[in-house]
Write a protein that holds these residues in place. Sequence first.
Motif, PDB file in Angstrom:
ATOM      1  N   VAL A  56       0.403  65.449  11.785  1.00 22.63           N
ATOM      2  CA  VAL A  56       1.444  64.533  12.257  1.00 22.63           C
ATOM      3  C   VAL A  56       1.743  64.800  13.731  1.00 22.63           C
ATOM      4  O   VAL A  56       1.829  63.858  14.532  1.00 22.63           O
ATOM      5  N   ALA A  63       6.565  60.140  13.370  1.00 22.19           N
ATOM      6  CA  ALA A  63       6.480  59.653  11.984  1.00 22.19           C
ATOM      7  C   ALA A  63       7.582  60.267  11.128  1.00 22.19           C
ATOM      8  O   ALA A  63       7.912  61.443  11.261  1.00 22.19           O
ATOM      9  N   VAL A  66       4.502  59.728   5.755  1.00 17.95           N
ATOM     10  CA  VAL A  66       3.039  59.641   5.781  1.00 17.95           C
ATOM     11  C   VAL A  66       2.583  59.214   4.393  1.00 17.95           C
ATOM     12  O   VAL A  66       2.944  59.829   3.391  1.00 17.95           O
ATOM     13  N   ARG A  80       9.167  63.404   6.099  1.00 16.35           N
ATOM     14  CA  ARG A  80       9.189  64.401   7.180  1.00 16.35           C
ATOM     15  C   ARG A  80       9.691  65.760   6.693  1.00 16.35           C
ATOM     16  O   ARG A  80       9.115  66.804   7.023  1.00 16.35           O
ATOM     17  N   VAL A 135      -4.859  57.211   5.760  1.00 17.33           N
ATOM     18  CA  VAL A 135      -3.582  57.845   6.073  1.00 17.33           C
ATOM     19  C   VAL A 135      -2.782  56.903   6.959  1.00 17.33           C
ATOM     20  O   VAL A 135      -3.272  56.462   8.009  1.00 17.33           O
ATOM     21  N   GLU A 136      -1.576  56.589   6.526  1.00 18.58           N
ATOM     22  CA  GLU A 136      -0.693  55.689   7.269  1.00 18.58           C
ATOM     23  C   GLU A 136       0.533  56.461   7.725  1.00 18.58           C
ATOM     24  O   GLU A 136       1.201  57.114   6.920  1.00 18.58           O
ATOM     25  N   PHE A 137       0.807  56.401   9.034  1.00 20.40           N
ATOM     26  CA  PHE A 137       1.950  57.098   9.626  1.00 20.40           C
ATOM     27  C   PHE A 137       3.049  56.077   9.894  1.00 20.40           C
ATOM     28  O   PHE A 137       2.857  55.178  10.710  1.00 20.40           O
TER      29      PHE A 137
END
Length: 140
Positions: A56, A63, A66, A80, A135-137
């Motif tokens: 991250v 972010a 995630v 987070r 993977v999406e932030f």
Amino acid sequence: ARLPRIHLHGSALTGQQQTLSIDALDALAPATEWVIDDPYSGSETHYQGIALRDLVNALAPNAQRVRMRALNDYIVVFERGEWEKLPILLATRNEGARMSVANKGPARIIYRQTRENELRMQAHAPKWIWQVIDVEFNAH
């Protein structure tokens, strides 16, 4: 055979969405190495990869969330507070070798259990995702 690559995207991603090879992913931060009692293999296993916190920080420092998706569309979301407090690893090697898709690769999430986080670990058992390909932030 060519290993799958991991697609990175999301509102918090610094720069362009991209698809990274495992080598490029590993190059984002110094390797983290753990030997853990793997609850899925039932044996002591050596993993190497990038700490979720380091991933991250390298790609999406703002972010808040995630989201990881596996080859079979299994989805896990990390907040987070989780990567800041818990030892979470995006493992890219098992016993020193790249992980094939058949061996839960190209990447998988590993937790390191300690006496202090044992109860939280049980709560996070469903987050041991493998065959991570996306993977999406997210910034919110």
